[in-house]
Design an enzyme around this catalytic site. Structure first.
Site, short mmCIF file in Angstrom:
data_model
loop_
_atom_site.label_atom_id
_atom_site.label_comp_id
_atom_site.label_asym_id
_atom_site.label_seq_id
_atom_site.Cartn_x
_atom_site.Cartn_y
_atom_site.Cartn_z
N GLY A 19 4.26 14.71 19.98
CA GLY A 19 5.30 14.61 18.96
C GLY A 19 4.80 14.09 17.62
N LYS A 23 -1.91 16.69 13.49
CA LYS A 23 -2.44 17.48 14.59
C LYS A 23 -3.89 17.87 14.29
CE LYS A 23 2.10 18.97 15.92
NZ LYS A 23 2.30 17.68 16.59
N HIS A 133 -5.25 5.65 4.12
CA HIS A 133 -4.35 4.48 4.22
C HIS A 133 -4.95 3.32 5.03
CE1 HIS A 133 -1.12 6.70 2.39
NE2 HIS A 133 -1.02 7.57 3.37
N HIS A 170 0.82 11.21 -0.70
CA HIS A 170 0.98 9.76 -0.55
C HIS A 170 -0.07 9.02 -1.38
CE1 HIS A 170 2.60 11.59 3.19
NE2 HIS A 170 3.52 10.64 3.07
ZN LIG Z 1 -0.27 12.11 2.80
#
Ligand SMILES: [Zn+2]
Length: 341
Positions: A19, A23, A133, A170
């Site tokens: 989920g 991927k 991140h 992001h």
């Molecule tokens: Zn991103």
């Protein structure tokens, strides 16, 4: 500039869980599409198989306690205290082989940096990298190890000036934080505003501190920005700053969660806007370490990074996706047979 493509089918051996939006299979899909389009031969010498990083390599940026927890979690069993390091259900699941995955991705980016720095390649593209991140002592936003930081640190240790350019939807918060007080690394991130998107940072007022003042640049965009604004913001902000900084190497994060059908972000970009930015980065880069990044519509990932690889090699990608590829990989749900939007 000779280009190298860092790739192993082992990338797709790993799964964050059925989920989860990230991927690793999208990496194989990309490689197969590139080959199907005739942009890599089956035994192409430009394909370089990555060597996993060593544990010590990760310690250049990450804390020993965090790496210890990652290593101990490699079995896929969540250990007591894991949540302190951002690990657990949700964004950063504990999955079997997660430490092996981290070593492989980090090794691929370190290899890309080394190939470019040694002059063996002018450009090296690690589509598995760009996990921007991850913080020194915790996982964040699907990222366990910050491979862009490790690659940049390798280059800085060798005396290079590095400009990091991040076009993921992001904010590249982990990379910005790592070099926030450094004048050796210019970080530039173009992204959807933190007002509407994770990680909630990347505002214009974040410009660096101490010696690093002025060496962190943020260009937040409103949701639904589209190609026009995406390209305009980049064109105005980027070339003058990069030219003034005079980098030896550009490290770029080429996330494609900016695309209009991406399920996680809302920037409404197409292959045209993306390719314009990739061409601009190429024109600015004396040497270029290109990394992947976000992208949660797997068909966009494969198409966009195939087009990026064509740009890196100064060749024209075809308009149509070869039927052989569609026949073999139609499962992931290609919406049509065009490479470009
Ligand atoms: Zn991103």
């Amino acid at each position: 500039m000779k280009a190298a493509f860092i790739y192993s089918d082992d990338f797709s051996r790993f799964s964050y869980g059925s989920g989860h939006p990230l991927k690793p299979f999208r990496l194989k899909l990309t490689y197969e599409l590139i080959k199907a389009c005739g942009l890599l031969a089956p035994d192409d010498p430009r394909v370089i198989v990555p060597v996993p990083a060593k544990r010590e390599d990760l310690l250049a940026f990450h804390s020993a306690e965090y790496i210890g927890m990652l290593e101990a979690s490699n079995s896929g069993k969540e250990l007591p205290g894991a949540t302190v390091y951002g690990l657990g259900e949700g964004d950063n699941p504990v999955f079997p082989g997660m430490f092996d995955w981290s070593l492989l991705v980090a090794g691929a980016s370190l290899m890309a940096a080394d190939l470019v720095d040694s002059g063996e390649a002018g450009i090296a593209f690690n589509i598995s990298g760009g996990l921007h991140h991850a913080q020194a002592n915790r996982a964040s936003g699907f990222c366990y190890i910050n491979d862009p930081v490790l690659a940049i640190m390798l280059l800085v240790r060798r005396g290079r000036r590095v400009a990091y350019i991040d076009i993921d939807a992001h904010h590249g918060d982990g990379v910005q934080a790592a070099f926030y007080d450094s004048d050796r690394v210019l970080t530039i991130s173009l992204h959807e505003t933190g007002q509407t998107l994770f990680p909630g940072t990347g505002f214009e007022r974040e410009t660096g501190e101490g010696k690093g003042k002025g060496y962190s640049v943020n260009i937040p965009l409103p949701p639904e920005a589209g190609d026009e604004l995406f390209v305009k913001a980049f064109t105005e902000a980027l070339p003058p700053r990069v030219e003034r900084f005079r980098p030896d190497v550009i490290v770029s994060q080429l996330g494609v969660d900016t695309f209009r059908s991406d399920p996680l972000a809302h920037l409404n970009v197409t292959t045209e806007g993306f390719c314009t930015l990739v061409r601009m980065i190429k024109s600015l880069a004396p040497k270029w370490v290109a990394l992947g990044g976000g992208g949660y519509d797997t068909t966009n990932v494969a198409r966009a990074w195939t087009l990026a690889w064509a740009i890196m090699n100064d060749v024209q990608a075809p308009d149509e996706i070869p039927p052989s590829f569609l026949k073999q990989f139609v499962g992931p749900g290609f919406p049509g047979n065009k490479l470009r939007d």
